[in-house]
Scaffold this motif. Structure first.
Motif, PDB file in Angstrom:
ATOM      1  N   GLU A 189       0.816  -1.211   0.000  1.00  0.00           N
ATOM      2  CA  GLU A 189       0.000   0.000   0.000  1.00  0.00           C
ATOM      3  C   GLU A 189       0.850   1.261   0.000  1.00  0.00           C
ATOM      4  O   GLU A 189       0.512   2.250  -0.659  1.00  0.00           O
ATOM      5  N   TYR A 190       1.983   1.253   0.738  1.00  0.00           N
ATOM      6  CA  TYR A 190       2.811   2.458   0.826  1.00  0.00           C
ATOM      7  C   TYR A 190       3.559   2.752  -0.478  1.00  0.00           C
ATOM      8  O   TYR A 190       4.143   3.820  -0.632  1.00  0.00           O
ATOM      9  N   GLN A 191       3.554   1.806  -1.431  1.00  0.00           N
ATOM     10  CA  GLN A 191       4.201   2.033  -2.719  1.00  0.00           C
ATOM     11  C   GLN A 191       3.209   2.331  -3.832  1.00  0.00           C
ATOM     12  O   GLN A 191       3.615   2.575  -4.967  1.00  0.00           O
ATOM     13  N   LYS A 192       1.933   2.320  -3.518  1.00  0.00           N
ATOM     14  CA  LYS A 192       0.933   2.611  -4.543  1.00  0.00           C
ATOM     15  C   LYS A 192       0.835   4.111  -4.779  1.00  0.00           C
ATOM     16  O   LYS A 192       0.960   4.919  -3.862  1.00  0.00           O
ATOM     17  N   GLN A 193       0.576   4.467  -6.040  1.00  0.00           N
ATOM     18  CA  GLN A 193       0.529   5.881  -6.421  1.00  0.00           C
ATOM     19  C   GLN A 193      -0.767   6.565  -5.982  1.00  0.00           C
ATOM     20  O   GLN A 193      -0.792   7.791  -5.864  1.00  0.00           O
ATOM     21  N   ALA A 194      -1.817   5.795  -5.782  1.00  0.00           N
ATOM     22  CA  ALA A 194      -3.081   6.388  -5.344  1.00  0.00           C
ATOM     23  C   ALA A 194      -2.872   7.136  -4.032  1.00  0.00           C
ATOM     24  O   ALA A 194      -2.299   6.614  -3.074  1.00  0.00           O
ATOM     25  N   GLY A 195      -3.352   8.378  -3.988  1.00  0.00           N
ATOM     26  CA  GLY A 195      -3.161   9.218  -2.818  1.00  0.00           C
ATOM     27  C   GLY A 195      -1.929  10.086  -2.890  1.00  0.00           C
ATOM     28  O   GLY A 195      -1.767  10.991  -2.068  1.00  0.00           O
ATOM     29  N   LYS A 196      -1.051   9.852  -3.870  1.00  0.00           N
ATOM     30  CA  LYS A 196       0.170  10.641  -4.038  1.00  0.00           C
ATOM     31  C   LYS A 196      -0.016  11.622  -5.196  1.00  0.00           C
ATOM     32  O   LYS A 196      -1.010  11.608  -5.903  1.00  0.00           O
ATOM     33  N   SER A 197       0.978  12.477  -5.376  1.00  0.00           N
ATOM     34  CA  SER A 197       0.942  13.442  -6.476  1.00  0.00           C
ATOM     35  C   SER A 197       1.596  12.858  -7.722  1.00  0.00           C
ATOM     36  O   SER A 197       2.489  12.006  -7.631  1.00  0.00           O
ATOM     37  N   ILE A 198       1.150  13.329  -8.880  1.00  0.00           N
ATOM     38  CA  ILE A 198       1.769  12.923 -10.139  1.00  0.00           C
ATOM     39  C   ILE A 198       3.220  13.396 -10.145  1.00  0.00           C
ATOM     40  O   ILE A 198       3.512  14.546  -9.838  1.00  0.00           O
ATOM     41  N   GLY A 199       4.132  12.513 -10.498  1.00  0.00           N
ATOM     42  CA  GLY A 199       5.541  12.888 -10.576  1.00  0.00           C
ATOM     43  C   GLY A 199       6.268  12.858  -9.256  1.00  0.00           C
ATOM     44  O   GLY A 199       7.439  13.268  -9.189  1.00  0.00           O
ATOM     45  N   GLN A 200       5.628  12.378  -8.172  1.00  0.00           N
ATOM     46  CA  GLN A 200       6.329  12.284  -6.893  1.00  0.00           C
ATOM     47  C   GLN A 200       7.336  11.144  -6.967  1.00  0.00           C
ATOM     48  O   GLN A 200       7.097  10.095  -7.570  1.00  0.00           O
ATOM     49  N   ILE A 201       8.486  11.338  -6.361  1.00  0.00           N
ATOM     50  CA  ILE A 201       9.631  10.459  -6.554  1.00  0.00           C
ATOM     51  C   ILE A 201       9.658   9.360  -5.496  1.00  0.00           C
ATOM     52  O   ILE A 201       9.348   9.598  -4.319  1.00  0.00           O
ATOM     53  N   GLN A 202      10.048   8.154  -5.914  1.00  0.00           N
ATOM     54  CA  GLN A 202      10.202   7.028  -5.007  1.00  0.00           C
ATOM     55  C   GLN A 202      11.684   6.752  -4.758  1.00  0.00           C
ATOM     56  O   GLN A 202      12.496   6.812  -5.684  1.00  0.00           O
ATOM     57  N   GLY A 203      12.027   6.446  -3.524  1.00  0.00           N
ATOM     58  CA  GLY A 203      13.415   6.123  -3.206  1.00  0.00           C
ATOM     59  C   GLY A 203      13.527   5.552  -1.813  1.00  0.00           C
ATOM     60  O   GLY A 203      12.527   5.255  -1.143  1.00  0.00           O
ATOM     61  N   TYR A 204      14.752   5.436  -1.352  1.00  0.00           N
ATOM     62  CA  TYR A 204      15.035   4.845  -0.046  1.00  0.00           C
ATOM     63  C   TYR A 204      15.208   5.936   1.013  1.00  0.00           C
ATOM     64  O   TYR A 204      15.802   6.986   0.745  1.00  0.00           O
ATOM     65  N   LEU A 205      14.725   5.668   2.211  1.00  0.00           N
ATOM     66  CA  LEU A 205      14.989   6.535   3.354  1.00  0.00           C
ATOM     67  C   LEU A 205      16.326   6.135   3.953  1.00  0.00           C
ATOM     68  O   LEU A 205      16.686   4.955   3.974  1.00  0.00           O
TER      69      LEU A 205
END
Length: 410
Positions: A189-205
């Motif tokens: 769920e935390y990797q799904k794009q739903a609920g996020k903005s278009i073009g928001q970046i994914q990466g490691y903390l």
């Protein structure tokens, strides 16, 4: 055929408060509220023939004949299912606005607040509906995005004798949220794009640097590569005891700015005019990924304070590797994620309007001399020496341009 025509109504309404209620107030020139509501359609969704079934020709073909002397024949096969329900995107737009002008139009303020729900966005490669028997699933209209924001424009102008001044300020804010997008069902769920903005970046903390071999041995197993002391240590977000792509999360801001603003002052005196333009963006992250040898065999000054056993407590950059590497510390992560906000001294012009008493002798109606410059300076925390405005595309900065000109009108 049933999806080729549509009805997209819209309505707008305005009310002038000044003309109806405040007509006797002399210092108010305009005082108006307005609003609009409507539905729009967008048919620019790609190919026109998504409703048709696709057929392709095999390159290798199928084999016939004796097993010791096979002959290949190309065949035509059904490669994509057509979707006869494909249609246009639809957007429901709402806007509330306020317009005002005071003191004989010397001060003006305009405010707009808006939102839009865009639905039936075409998804060309559905992920949760992949068929497993060799055909591609058809494109479907299931995407949905919500966008909201506001725009403010403020203008002020005043004459102090022969000194004429004006200043214009504009600010806009826009933030979108994906409401529905086709994604694999098994995705966390935390990797799904739903609920996020278009073009928001994914990466490691990240949580600092690996201190030593003991720290590496007692930390979650890093499957991205073999870490050494001084490499960035990633957070085991899903708590499974190892660092994998399942630990990537959304971070930072989208790669499209949420704030845009500009400031344009003008001063004129006895034919001399100075026009300036400052423009900037904020709340934007860069999707430019950094690698250790990004600049050939050269390094940047911010890498001087790299991790070493002696600088472990004060280091602000991961350890450097003799041959460079493209893993561990240089995966997309929040430590290297860049703030792409900037303020630009976009334009400046100095001009002189030659007095009429001189131009009339030359039988000219207008003569002006000017000097201007474009893209004069950028203030930004963006690293690598790149232009933050262009870094996500070509990487080449906008050219700084100077012009000297003469404007003549007969």
């Amino acid at each position: 055929k049933s999806k080729r025509y549509g009805f997209f109504p819209a309505v707008s309404l305005g009310y002038s408060i000044h003309e109806s209620l405040l007509r006797d107030v002399s210092w108010i020139d305009i005082l108006k509220i307005r609003g609009s509501y409507g539905i729009v359609g967008n048919d620019k969704i790609g190919t026109r023939f998504l409703y048709l079934n696709d057929y392709s020709v095999t390159s290798g073909g199928v084999q016939f004949g004796d097993v010791n002397s096979l002959t290949g024949y190309p065949i035509i096969y059904h490669s994509r299912i057509g979707n006869d329900q494909v249609t246009w995107e639809k957007g429901t737009k709402r806007n509330i606005g306020f317009e005002s002008s005071f003191f004989h139009n010397s001060l003006g303020l305009t405010i707009d607040v808006f939102d839009e729900t865009r639905r039936d966005i075409l998804i060309s490669t559905p992920q949760s509906r992949l068929v497993q028997y060799g055909e591609s699933y058809p494109a479907i209209n299931i995407g949905k995005v919500y966008n909201k924001g506001y725009e403010i424009e403020l203008h002020y102008g005043h004459n102090f004798g022969e000194l004429i001044t004006s200043i214009n300020f504009q600010l806009s804010y826009s933030k979108n949220k994906i409401l529905n997008i086709d994604e694999p069902f098994a995705k966390p769920e935390y990797q799904k794009q739903a609920g996020k903005s278009i073009g928001q970046i994914q990466g490691y903390l990240t949580q600092g640097f690996y201190a030593d071999s003991l720290d590496i041995a007692t930390s979650p197993v890093n499957t991205l590569g073999k870490p050494v002391s001084g490499d960035l240590k990633y957070v085991d977000y899903n708590k499974d005891g190892k660092i994998t792509s399942d630990d990537m999360v959304f971070m930072g801001y989208p790669s499209t700015p949420q704030y845009n603003y500009s400031l344009a002052p003008t001063i004129s005196w006895k034919g001399f005019t100075i026009d300036l333009m400052f423009q900037g963006v904020a709340q934007v992250s860069s999707n430019v990924r950094f690698t250790e040898n990004n600049n050939g065999n050269n390094f940047f000054d911010f890498q001087l304070n790299r991790w070493t056993p002696e600088t472990a407590s004060t280091a602000t950059w991961p350890t450097l590797h003799s041959l460079g590497n493209a893993f561990i510390s240089y995966k997309t992560n929040d430590y290297l994620l860049q703030n792409a906000s900037y303020i630009k001294f976009r334009n400046a012009q100095i001009s002189w309007q030659i007095p009429t008493k001189w131009t009339s002798r030359l039988k000219l109606s207008e003569l002006q001399i000017y000097f201007n410059g474009q893209n004069l300076h950028t203030w930004s925390k963006f690293r690598f020496g790149l232009d933050p405005e262009m870094a996500s595309s070509s990487g080449y900065p906008l050219s700084r341009v100077y012009n000297v000109g003469l404007k003549v009108q007969f």
